[in-house]
Design a protein around this motif. Structure first.
Motif, PDB file in Angstrom:
ATOM      1  N   THR A 197       0.847  -1.188   0.000  1.00 56.58           N
ATOM      2  CA  THR A 197       0.000   0.000   0.000  1.00 56.58           C
ATOM      3  C   THR A 197       0.882   1.237   0.000  1.00 56.58           C
ATOM      4  O   THR A 197       1.920   1.282   0.663  1.00 56.58           O
ATOM      5  CB  THR A 197      -0.904   0.019   1.247  1.00 56.58           C
ATOM      6  N   ASN A 210      -3.948   9.845   2.584  1.00 56.73           N
ATOM      7  CA  ASN A 210      -4.635   8.762   1.876  1.00 56.73           C
ATOM      8  C   ASN A 210      -6.155   8.875   1.873  1.00 56.73           C
ATOM      9  O   ASN A 210      -6.806   8.382   0.962  1.00 56.73           O
ATOM     10  CB  ASN A 210      -4.236   7.409   2.471  1.00 56.73           C
ATOM     11  N   THR A 216      -1.960   5.143  -7.327  1.00 53.57           N
ATOM     12  CA  THR A 216      -1.663   3.827  -7.883  1.00 53.57           C
ATOM     13  C   THR A 216      -0.471   3.933  -8.826  1.00 53.57           C
ATOM     14  O   THR A 216      -0.162   5.012  -9.342  1.00 53.57           O
ATOM     15  CB  THR A 216      -2.882   3.240  -8.625  1.00 53.57           C
TER      16      THR A 216
END
Length: 253
Positions: A197, A210, A216
């Motif tokens: 992550t 976040n 990504t």
């Protein structure tokens, strides 16, 4: 695993999704000429300022393809698109007359370009060709936070380059999304969990980002690293679609 596929004939974009396009910008001269026709006067002026002909052609291809891609979403001729620019140079649409605001961002490196398209959300995308860097440690110490530079310096040499470009693309994608520019590189810290992550921190305010920003990574080709950062707004990994822009698609649309 990311799957790149050809765009559908009836292209549409949902509010909870985001499209990433990849395209080769080393195009044949006839296709390049066709794309150049749609450029604005200021874009042609920018193209003429490139010293090397190869760079000029790649710029024309990159901007011409951007216009073509956006035109499909707005059902507007590519040459009719008008752009404005932020004080730091981030382009935005000036004549987006749809109910939802179409947002985009572009990055190119070597012979590849990537485009991020979304609705009603800030978005930033970055692409880097992962060439060897003789001054990698100095660059990390200059542009990254002390903790990030220390992590890179402690890695085996074979891993330093990969981690450097991962950090660079993520941080630059974030700064493009926010419009801050490269001056903010050291204020944003990136870390990876064991589950891979990506965590984004603003160290000046000691805030984890976040909850507001989606991030990504992607590899459009084996020697390239790419990253996307966008306002989260219910955006998830499975709502990001990846398209390959082919010559056939360009010629027939």
């Amino acid at each position: 695993m990311i799957l790149w596929h050809f765009p559908p004939k009836n292209l549409s974009l949902r509010k909870d999704s985001l499209h990433i396009w990849r395209a080769d910008v080393d195009l044949p001269i006839d296709l390049l000429t066709a794309l150049a026709v749609n450029l604005s006067w200021d874009e042609r002026q920018r193209a003429d300022r490139f010293y090397f002909e190869r760079d000029k052609k790649r710029f024309i291809a990159c901007r011409g393809l951007l216009r073509m891609i956006i035109s499909h979403y707005l059902d507007l001729e590519p040459y009719k698109l008008k752009f404005t620019y932020s004080p730091r140079g981030k382009p935005e649409l000036d004549n987006n007359h749809t109910q939802d605001r179409l947002c985009f961002n572009v990055s190119h490196s070597q012979n590849l370009a990537v485009y991020a398209i979304a609705l009603n959300r800030a978005v930033g995308i970055d692409l880097e060709y992962t060439r060897p860097l003789s001054d990698l440690q100095q660059l990390a110490e200059r542009f990254f936070s002390p903790s990030e530079a220390s992590i890179i310096n402690a890695l085996p040499e074979a891993q330093q380059q990969e981690v450097f470009f991962r950090l660079w693309t993520i941080k630059e994608a974030y700064l493009k999304a926010t419009g801050e520019g490269l001056a903010g590189l050291q204020s944003i810290v990136v870390s990876f969990t064991r589950e891979n992550t990506i965590n984004l921190y603003n160290i000046e305010n000691n805030v984890l980002l976040n909850s507001h920003w989606f991030c990504t990574e992607f590899n459009p080709e084996p020697e390239y690293k790419g990253a996307l950062v966008a306002e989260r707004k219910d955006l998830e990994e499975n709502t990001v679609e990846y398209f390959t822009l082919t010559t056939d698609y360009i010629l027939n649309h």
